[in-house]
Motif scaffolding. Structure first.
Motif, short mmCIF file in Angstrom:
data_model
loop_
_atom_site.label_atom_id
_atom_site.label_comp_id
_atom_site.label_asym_id
_atom_site.label_seq_id
_atom_site.Cartn_x
_atom_site.Cartn_y
_atom_site.Cartn_z
N UNK A 126 13.85 1.85 3.03
CA UNK A 126 12.67 1.21 2.48
C UNK A 126 12.41 1.70 1.06
N UNK A 127 11.21 1.48 0.58
CA UNK A 127 10.88 1.84 -0.81
C UNK A 127 11.14 3.32 -1.07
N UNK A 128 10.65 4.20 -0.19
CA UNK A 128 10.80 5.63 -0.43
C UNK A 128 12.22 6.10 -0.17
N UNK B 167 16.67 13.92 5.39
CA UNK B 167 15.31 13.46 5.04
C UNK B 167 14.99 12.21 5.82
N UNK B 168 13.94 12.26 6.61
CA UNK B 168 13.45 11.07 7.34
C UNK B 168 12.44 10.36 6.45
N UNK B 169 12.68 9.06 6.20
CA UNK B 169 11.79 8.27 5.35
C UNK B 169 11.53 6.92 5.99
N UNK B 170 11.14 6.94 7.27
CA UNK B 170 10.87 5.69 7.99
C UNK B 170 9.37 5.41 7.94
N UNK B 171 8.95 4.35 8.61
CA UNK B 171 7.56 3.89 8.58
C UNK B 171 6.58 5.00 8.98
N UNK B 172 5.41 5.00 8.32
CA UNK B 172 4.39 6.03 8.53
C UNK B 172 3.64 5.79 9.84
N UNK B 173 4.39 5.89 10.94
CA UNK B 173 3.82 5.77 12.28
C UNK B 173 4.41 6.89 13.12
N UNK C 211 0.83 12.33 8.43
CA UNK C 211 0.96 12.84 9.80
C UNK C 211 1.24 14.34 9.77
N UNK C 212 0.46 15.14 10.48
CA UNK C 212 0.71 16.59 10.48
C UNK C 212 2.14 16.92 10.91
N UNK D 26 -0.43 2.31 3.12
CA UNK D 26 -1.75 2.89 2.86
C UNK D 26 -2.65 2.75 4.08
N UNK D 27 -2.68 1.55 4.67
CA UNK D 27 -3.51 1.33 5.87
C UNK D 27 -3.07 2.23 7.01
#
Length: 313
Positions: free
Chosen positions: A41-43, A113-119, A147-148, A266-267
């Protein structure tokens, strides 16, 4: 299932020679850095670009076949942009670059490095799969923005090797990185990640683990409030950003920053903060959520708080 692919335009790249100092590509143990990045993705793409531009080899893993097919051209484009902006070491060959749809071959990575969706569930699954494949003790970085780290550490076979590194977008332009040490993160992991980030010429700022850490905890509610101001008709997006830039020195303005982050991301981050803290100021405002539902996710889709003409490739 897709076979591993060498990216043609970068396949001939060579590793830079061993040397100590700025941008060197060796670990403290004398091993060449070999980075695996999960997610294109973007990151994930921008982190990959940053590492390659500093001579560090990268294996980029992406399970979406359509996204995987575009990886080579997207990384090439970002490398060209980064060079034009003077964000990469002049004259340095890019690192060796390969892509894959699986973690096969990632066993020799020095860092992942894990850069998947912020879920949380998505990240936990990716981290569990990675920790099962990597050699014992290999540091694992989560590029989480909210996410902690200790919450994610339960998914890893050895929680001592998990650490958070919050790269800002685009990583090749923004040198400072927020490094989050969880309560179970080991000394060896922190040292190894410092070493990698030094090879990427990043400025490391280590903070303690908490929902949203420092940057997201401060920035995201400000963006949320900026979106409320626009929704109420107090000011336009352009006016909000102009005031924040001209009066308060914000480099891009909160709403242009939101478009760069991705309104969907962001959401997700705001929901994480709201759920972990219970504070109402973190609840995503309806105006932001409506944009996400409409598919107006920011720069990557061509429309967010601003119009961009076309989506990022």
């Amino acid at each position: 299932m897709f076979a591993e692919n060498a990216v043609p335009s970068l396949a001939a790249a060579v590793r830079i020679p061993v040397r100590r100092g700025l941008g060197e590509s060796m670990t403290d143990e004398g091993k060449a850095h070999r980075l695996t990045v999960l997610g294109a993705g973007v990151m994930g793409l921008s982190i990959t670009t940053t590492a390659l531009g500093h001579g560090v080899p990268v294996r980029l893993v992406e399970t979406d076949p359509q996204r995987l097919a575009r990886v080579g051209e997207n990384v090439d484009r970002q490398l060209r942009v980064a060079r034009l902006l003077g964000a990469l070491p002049a004259g340095r060959p890019v690192g060796e670059f390969t892509t894959s749809s699986t973690l096969d071959g990632a066993q020799d990575s020095t860092v992942l490095i894990e850069a998947v969706t912020e879920q949380s569930d998505t990240k936990s699954k990716a981290l569990a799969e990675a920790s099962a494949v990597l050699a014992a003790g290999t540091p694992i970085i989560s590029n989480t923005s909210s996410i902690p780290v200790d919450e994610l550490a339960d998914a890893v076979t050895d929680p001592a090797r998990l650490i958070g590194v919050h790269f800002m977008n685009p990583p090749y332009l923004i040198r400072a990185v927020e490094v989050i040490r969880g309560p179970r993160t080991g000394d060896a992991t922190l040292a190894a990640v410092r070493d990698l980030l030094a090879a990427l010429d990043r400025e490391v700022i280590v903070v303690r683990d908490a929902p949203g850490f420092v940057t997201s905890r401060l920035l995201h509610p400000m963006i949320n409030d900026a979106a409320r101001i626009v929704a109420e008709g107090v000011a336009t997006a352009e006016q909000v950003d102009a005031l924040m830039q001209g009066c308060l020195g914000h480099r891009t303005g909160p709403l242009r920053t939101a478009d760069l982050i991705g309104l969907d991301n962001l959401a997700d981050s705001l929901w994480v903060l709201h759920q972990r803290t219970g504070e109402e100021r973190y609840r995503p405002c309806e105006y932001l959520l409506q944009k996400v539902r409409n598919g107006d996710h920011g720069r990557k889709t061509g429309r967010g708080f601003y119009e961009y003409g076309k989506a990022l490739p």
